[in-house]
Write an enzyme that holds these catalytic residues in place. Structure first.
Site, PDB file in Angstrom:
ATOM      1  N   CYS A  81       0.839  -1.203   0.000  1.00  0.00           N
ATOM      2  CA  CYS A  81       0.000   0.000   0.000  1.00  0.00           C
ATOM      3  C   CYS A  81       0.872   1.251   0.000  1.00  0.00           C
ATOM      4  O   CYS A  81       1.923   1.282   0.632  1.00  0.00           O
ATOM      5  CB  CYS A  81      -0.899   0.031   1.234  1.00  0.00           C
ATOM      6  N   HIS A  82       0.378   2.262  -0.692  1.00  0.00           N
ATOM      7  CA  HIS A  82       1.050   3.555  -0.679  1.00  0.00           C
ATOM      8  C   HIS A  82       0.665   4.315   0.586  1.00  0.00           C
ATOM      9  O   HIS A  82      -0.468   4.192   1.067  1.00  0.00           O
ATOM     10  CB  HIS A  82       0.613   4.393  -1.889  1.00  0.00           C
TER      11      HIS A  82
ATOM     12  N   MET B 185      -8.164   0.023   0.602  1.00  0.00           N
ATOM     13  CA  MET B 185      -7.452  -0.688   1.663  1.00  0.00           C
ATOM     14  C   MET B 185      -7.540   0.056   2.989  1.00  0.00           C
ATOM     15  O   MET B 185      -7.632  -0.562   4.050  1.00  0.00           O
ATOM     16  CB  MET B 185      -5.987  -0.931   1.273  1.00  0.00           C
ATOM     17  N   GLU B 186      -7.529   1.363   2.938  1.00  0.00           N
ATOM     18  CA  GLU B 186      -7.661   2.149   4.164  1.00  0.00           C
ATOM     19  C   GLU B 186      -9.030   1.931   4.797  1.00  0.00           C
ATOM     20  O   GLU B 186      -9.140   1.756   6.021  1.00  0.00           O
ATOM     21  CB  GLU B 186      -7.418   3.635   3.875  1.00  0.00           C
TER      22      GLU B 186
ATOM     23  N   ASP C 190     -12.142  -7.189  21.246  1.00  0.00           N
ATOM     24  CA  ASP C 190     -11.222  -7.088  22.376  1.00  0.00           C
ATOM     25  C   ASP C 190     -11.923  -6.568  23.618  1.00  0.00           C
ATOM     26  O   ASP C 190     -11.735  -7.096  24.714  1.00  0.00           O
ATOM     27  CB  ASP C 190     -10.049  -6.171  22.017  1.00  0.00           C
TER      28      ASP C 190
END
Length: 175
Positions: free
Chosen positions: A93-94, A130-131, A145
């Protein structure tokens, strides 16, 4: 259903050409895509994950006695931080300047699910899919969690891109 060949990667039903993977060069070696000559455009991506819980963990989600603090706000912050650090987590990824990263939640008491939706925007040369996917995944993991004391069997499912706009390929929506 189409017959997909695992060996060639081609669609044998209509002999369409095999798709190319942009992170592999001609020799099949991994590479970062060169975006130098791509146009800077406004880009948006929306992704989602679904967190499925038991009644006990769903009830505890907003309970004041939750020992780790307010679950959804913590997950929201974790998701935004994850979007900003995506390039550190996903090797090809950039690093890109986000103009917006936001996380929203929809709680459904009938199905005992929390839908996490992440929206990312940028004016850059490469997309923000992707972000957005990283942001919603990390927000969902944060919910797990913080609720695992009530239920270790929480299921995170249906993580997917819902929408993207901008760039050469334009607008896309999931079915």
């Amino acid at each position: 259903m189409k017959n997909i060949s695992a060996v060639t990667g081609s669609d044998t039903a209509d002999n369409a050409p095999a798709p190319t993977l942009s992170h592999l060069d001609e020799a099949g070696q991994v590479r970062m895509v060169d975006v130098l000559n791509k146009s800077t455009t406004a880009r948006t991506a929306i992704a989602r994950s679904v967190v499925r819980m038991t009644q006990r963990s769903f009830a505890a989600l907003n309970a004041a006695e939750n020992s780790k603090g307010e679950v959804l706000n913590t997950a929201r912050v974790a998701g935004v931080l994850a979007a900003k650090r995506c390039a550190e987590l996903i090797p090809m990824c950039h690093s890109l300047p986000l103009t917006f990263a936001g996380i929203d939640f929809t709680l459904d008491p009938d199905t005992l699910c929390v839908t996490v939706r992440a929206t990312c925007r940028s004016d850059y040369k490469t997309g923000v899919e992707m972000e957005a996917l990283t942001a919603c995944s990390i927000a969902a993991l944060t919910i797990y969690d913080m609720c695992k004391a009530a239920d270790k069997g929480i299921i995170i499912e249906d993580t997917r891109l819902e929408y993207k706009a901008g760039g050469k390929s334009g607008e896309w929506r999931c079915d």
